[in-house]
Design an enzyme around this catalytic site. Structure first.
Site, PDB file in Angstrom:
ATOM      1  N   ASP A 105     -57.383 -12.265   8.595  1.00 47.13           N
ATOM      2  CA  ASP A 105     -56.919 -12.427   9.963  1.00 47.13           C
ATOM      3  C   ASP A 105     -56.942 -11.091  10.706  1.00 47.13           C
ATOM      4  O   ASP A 105     -56.407 -10.087  10.214  1.00 47.13           O
ATOM      5  CB  ASP A 105     -55.492 -12.996   9.931  1.00 47.13           C
ATOM      6  CG  ASP A 105     -54.976 -13.389  11.278  1.00 47.13           C
ATOM      7  OD1 ASP A 105     -55.522 -14.341  11.868  1.00 47.13           O
ATOM      8  OD2 ASP A 105     -54.015 -12.755  11.755  1.00 47.13           O
ATOM      9  N   HIS A 164     -58.656 -23.273  14.327  1.00 47.45           N
ATOM     10  CA  HIS A 164     -57.266 -23.555  14.689  1.00 47.45           C
ATOM     11  C   HIS A 164     -56.822 -22.833  15.952  1.00 47.45           C
ATOM     12  O   HIS A 164     -55.747 -23.131  16.483  1.00 47.45           O
ATOM     13  CB  HIS A 164     -56.346 -23.161  13.531  1.00 47.45           C
ATOM     14  CG  HIS A 164     -56.349 -21.693  13.257  1.00 47.45           C
ATOM     15  ND1 HIS A 164     -57.442 -21.017  12.746  1.00 47.45           N
ATOM     16  CD2 HIS A 164     -55.395 -20.747  13.434  1.00 47.45           C
ATOM     17  CE1 HIS A 164     -57.155 -19.736  12.617  1.00 47.45           C
ATOM     18  NE2 HIS A 164     -55.924 -19.543  13.037  1.00 47.45           N
ATOM     19  N   ASP A 165     -57.626 -21.894  16.454  1.00 47.38           N
ATOM     20  CA  ASP A 165     -57.283 -21.139  17.656  1.00 47.38           C
ATOM     21  C   ASP A 165     -58.101 -21.556  18.874  1.00 47.38           C
ATOM     22  O   ASP A 165     -57.954 -20.964  19.944  1.00 47.38           O
ATOM     23  CB  ASP A 165     -57.494 -19.643  17.416  1.00 47.38           C
ATOM     24  CG  ASP A 165     -56.415 -19.020  16.559  1.00 47.38           C
ATOM     25  OD1 ASP A 165     -55.290 -19.550  16.538  1.00 47.38           O
ATOM     26  OD2 ASP A 165     -56.698 -18.002  15.893  1.00 47.38           O
ATOM     27  N   GLU A 179     -62.014 -11.805  10.350  1.00 43.11           N
ATOM     28  CA  GLU A 179     -61.863 -12.165  11.760  1.00 43.11           C
ATOM     29  C   GLU A 179     -61.716 -10.871  12.551  1.00 43.11           C
ATOM     30  O   GLU A 179     -60.820 -10.061  12.276  1.00 43.11           O
ATOM     31  CB  GLU A 179     -60.634 -13.052  11.960  1.00 43.11           C
ATOM     32  CG  GLU A 179     -60.471 -13.485  13.412  1.00 43.11           C
ATOM     33  CD  GLU A 179     -59.083 -14.019  13.718  1.00 43.11           C
ATOM     34  OE1 GLU A 179     -58.980 -14.949  14.526  1.00 43.11           O
ATOM     35  OE2 GLU A 179     -58.104 -13.495  13.154  1.00 43.11           O
ATOM     36  N   ASP A 225     -56.073 -17.474   3.396  1.00 42.51           N
ATOM     37  CA  ASP A 225     -55.978 -16.674   4.612  1.00 42.51           C
ATOM     38  C   ASP A 225     -55.200 -15.410   4.291  1.00 42.51           C
ATOM     39  O   ASP A 225     -54.092 -15.476   3.733  1.00 42.51           O
ATOM     40  CB  ASP A 225     -55.255 -17.459   5.704  1.00 42.51           C
ATOM     41  CG  ASP A 225     -55.856 -17.237   7.079  1.00 42.51           C
ATOM     42  OD1 ASP A 225     -56.097 -16.066   7.416  1.00 42.51           O
ATOM     43  OD2 ASP A 225     -56.081 -18.210   7.798  1.00 42.51           O
ATOM     44  N   ASP A 260     -49.918 -35.411   5.121  1.00 44.55           N
ATOM     45  CA  ASP A 260     -48.520 -35.311   4.674  1.00 44.55           C
ATOM     46  C   ASP A 260     -48.308 -36.251   3.490  1.00 44.55           C
ATOM     47  O   ASP A 260     -48.456 -37.463   3.622  1.00 44.55           O
ATOM     48  CB  ASP A 260     -47.601 -35.691   5.845  1.00 44.55           C
ATOM     49  CG  ASP A 260     -46.148 -35.868   5.439  1.00 44.55           C
ATOM     50  OD1 ASP A 260     -45.744 -35.278   4.413  1.00 44.55           O
ATOM     51  OD2 ASP A 260     -45.429 -36.599   6.147  1.00 44.55           O
ATOM     52  N   ASN A 264     -45.362 -36.197   1.476  1.00 45.62           N
ATOM     53  CA  ASN A 264     -43.959 -36.456   1.117  1.00 45.62           C
ATOM     54  C   ASN A 264     -43.130 -37.041   2.260  1.00 45.62           C
ATOM     55  O   ASN A 264     -41.905 -37.140   2.154  1.00 45.62           O
ATOM     56  CB  ASN A 264     -43.302 -35.178   0.582  1.00 45.62           C
ATOM     57  CG  ASN A 264     -43.269 -34.055   1.621  1.00 45.62           C
ATOM     58  OD1 ASN A 264     -43.664 -34.255   2.773  1.00 45.62           O
ATOM     59  ND2 ASN A 264     -42.803 -32.881   1.212  1.00 45.62           N
TER      60      ASN A 264
END
Length: 558
Positions: free
Chosen positions: A207, A329-330, A256, A106, A29, A31
């Site tokens: 995806d 991420h899954d 995927e 993606d 991050d 900001n």
């Protein structure tokens, strides 16, 4: 990096490449709003360049209502303000290229957000020009058109009261499925993809791309789940003609594809067919799921894992290409799922990395795996953010399940395990943010972080990954060698060879927390130890979670 067109003598550049997945909202991050962003990614590019990766894959950063953390897209051609602006994206892309790396986007085109202008028009009336851009059906006997269920619990059909028809959503109700049978849909998607490539993007991770082809006969009937329609090959070949032809030697495309077989993948990735470079398959990460679903955890079975991965190695040896991954991420954190995230975290994390990177295929590193990040350790439903996990908990409790049992299952399996912020420093906020993060930082961040790991000398997981990546870049036997599994029925030993011309590698790994005596003769004539995760070793015995790679090739071990 060589990006000339692949031939028998000049393999595609991605055969020796390593991809690193960035989940932007959890990476860094810049900001101070508690959400990772493009500025945060830019600030960590030197970390990735020093690791040695060739490609950065970004999970979705497009405009989105964030019902599924960006996999519900409302504008394919703009950046969500959560992450930055198009100008900041262009700056990121330029800085990635300056460091000799590529950037992959993606591509989420099985479905859009229900707030996408295409769907807003489609649902406005039955005779709207974009009505057929999505999949609409009349009720069947006052119920859903068929028995398909959503990946996020409940039916895969939603009744839209404006027109009295159901629309299909294989995922959340806010993610209506596009109708790929409509040539206007395909043309619009291809035009969008071309504009990203013209901007300088180096390819796409697609995806659930096999879901774009539905079997028409199943759309109204009694089937429980969809099967992949035969037209998928036509769609992908058309995509190649309209988007990638003429510049595909510079790009990388990975699809995927839940549920595909080795035989399917050989077709999708056969170079002469002009479809995809490689696919993500799910067979090996589904072995510990029961028939009742992913949250019903089965014991880990190494023999089953070896059997599965070896079948894919063999099946794509002469035609096609593997993508190699344990985490993304899954998935839960790989060291918590497959290794020992306590006493032997370093050893098991480096074993997992070695086994993965020494297979034939393109390895994918998920953010944080290069320091052995672990599962989140959440104990209360309020800590979870993922729509799949929250819906599962609600559905299970409604059905009478014990809340404590469900939370234990989720603590192991939830996608949120992979989505806690990357742990950069031991400081508050883990160096990810200066404020409260969108999801809790893992409680072990003070001890487990990039700064601490990189200072750990010979026990640095980051440094071990760096050496593995260097081997793939330097040795054709790593990128191209033939794979042969050894000791397939051994419950704790993962052993295999890689052979290319006169070079041979032998990989031996002890996938357990107990010392393991190697089968007699296994390491005879093994050669020189090339890399390993113990500073000292005994030829006949593997220590807990020890892995070694031997080579007969010339050159010093590392």
């Amino acid at each position: 990096m060589n990006t000339t067109a692949p031939t028998a003598d000049t393999p595609a550049w991605w055969t020796r490449a390593v991809v690193y997945q960035v989940y932007p909202r959890s990476f860094a991050d810049s900001n101070g709003d508690g959400i990772g962003d493009l500025g945060g990614i830019r600030s960590k590019l030197d970390h990735l360049a020093e690791l040695g990766v060739d490609v950065i894959w970004l999970s979705p950063i497009y405009r989105s209502p964030q019902a599924d953390n960006g996999y519900d897209i409302s504008d394919y051609e703009d950046i969500d303000p959560l992450f930055g602006t198009l100008a900041e994206f262009d700056q990121l892309l330029a800085e990635v290229h300056e460091r000799g790396m590529k950037l992959v986007m993606d591509l989420v085109v099985n479905h859009t957000s229900d707030e996408h202008p295409w769907f807003v028009e489609s649902r406005s009336s039955r005779d709207n020009p974009k009505r057929d851009w999505y999949i609409w059906r009349d009720p069947l006997d006052a119920h859903e058109p068929n028995g398909w269920t959503s990946a996020f619990s409940g039916p895969a059909w939603h009744l839209d009261t404006t027109t009295g028809q159901y629309y299909l959503h294989l995922f959340a109700a806010k993610q209506p499925d596009l109708n790929w049978q409509n040539p206007e849909v395909r043309a619009a998607v291809f035009a969008m993809m071309n504009r990203w490539l013209d901007r300088g993007v180096d390819g796409f991770r697609m995806d659930v791309i096999n879901f774009i082809a539905k079997t028409e006969a199943e759309l109204v009937g009694e089937s429980v789940r969809p099967s992949m329609g035969a037209q998928i090959h036509e769609y992908l070949q058309e995509m190649h003609r309209e988007v990638f032809a003429g510049r595909d030697a510079e790009l990388i495309t990975v699809g995927e594809m839940p549920g595909v077989t080795v035989e399917d993948a050989a077709l999708f990735t056969g170079a002469e067919r002009k479809e995809l470079d490689m696919v993500f398959q799910f067979e090996h990460v589904g072995l510990d799921h029961s028939d009742t679903g992913k949250f019903d955890n089965l014991p880990f079975d190494l023999v089953a894992l070896k059997t599965s991965l070896a079948r894919w190695q063999t099946g794509l040896a002469s035609s096609g290409w593997n993508s190699l991954y344990f985490g993304n991420h899954d998935q839960p954190r790989s060291v918590s799922r497959f290794g020992d995230d306590g006493r032997y975290r370093y050893e098991s994390a480096t074993l997992l990395a070695t086994i993965l990177h020494l297979h034939r295929g393109t390895p994918y590193i998920y953010q944080g795996d290069e320091i052995g990040m672990t599962n989140a350790g959440f104990t209360a439903i309020e800590q979870y953010k993922d729509i799949e996990s929250v819906n599962h908990y609600s559905e299970a409790i409604t059905a009478g399940a014990d809340p404590a049992t469900v939370l234990v299952q989720m603590a192991f399996r939830s996608r949120d395990n992979a989505r806690t912020p990357v742990q950069w420093t031991p400081d508050p906020g883990a160096g990810f943010t200066s404020t409260e993060p969108w999801i809790e930082v893992n409680g072990n961040a003070a001890a487990l972080n990039v700064q601490t790991d990189r200072a750990a000398g010979e026990r640095s997981i980051f440094d071990f990954y760096r050496r593995l990546i260097a081997l793939r870049h330097e040795l054709p036997v790593v990128s191209l060698g033939e794979f042969a599994l050894l000791e397939p029925e051994h419950p704790a030993l993962y052993a295999f060879t890689r052979t290319h011309d006169d070079d041979r590698l032998l990989v031996v790994g002890n996938w357990s927390g107990e010392r393991l005596r190697l089968p007699e003769g296994l390491t005879d004539d093994a050669g020189t130890r090339l890399i390993g995760n113990y500073p000292e070793w005994h030829e006949a015995v593997l220590e807990p979670w020890e892995v070694r790679v031997y080579t007969r090739a010339q050159g010093a071990g590392v």
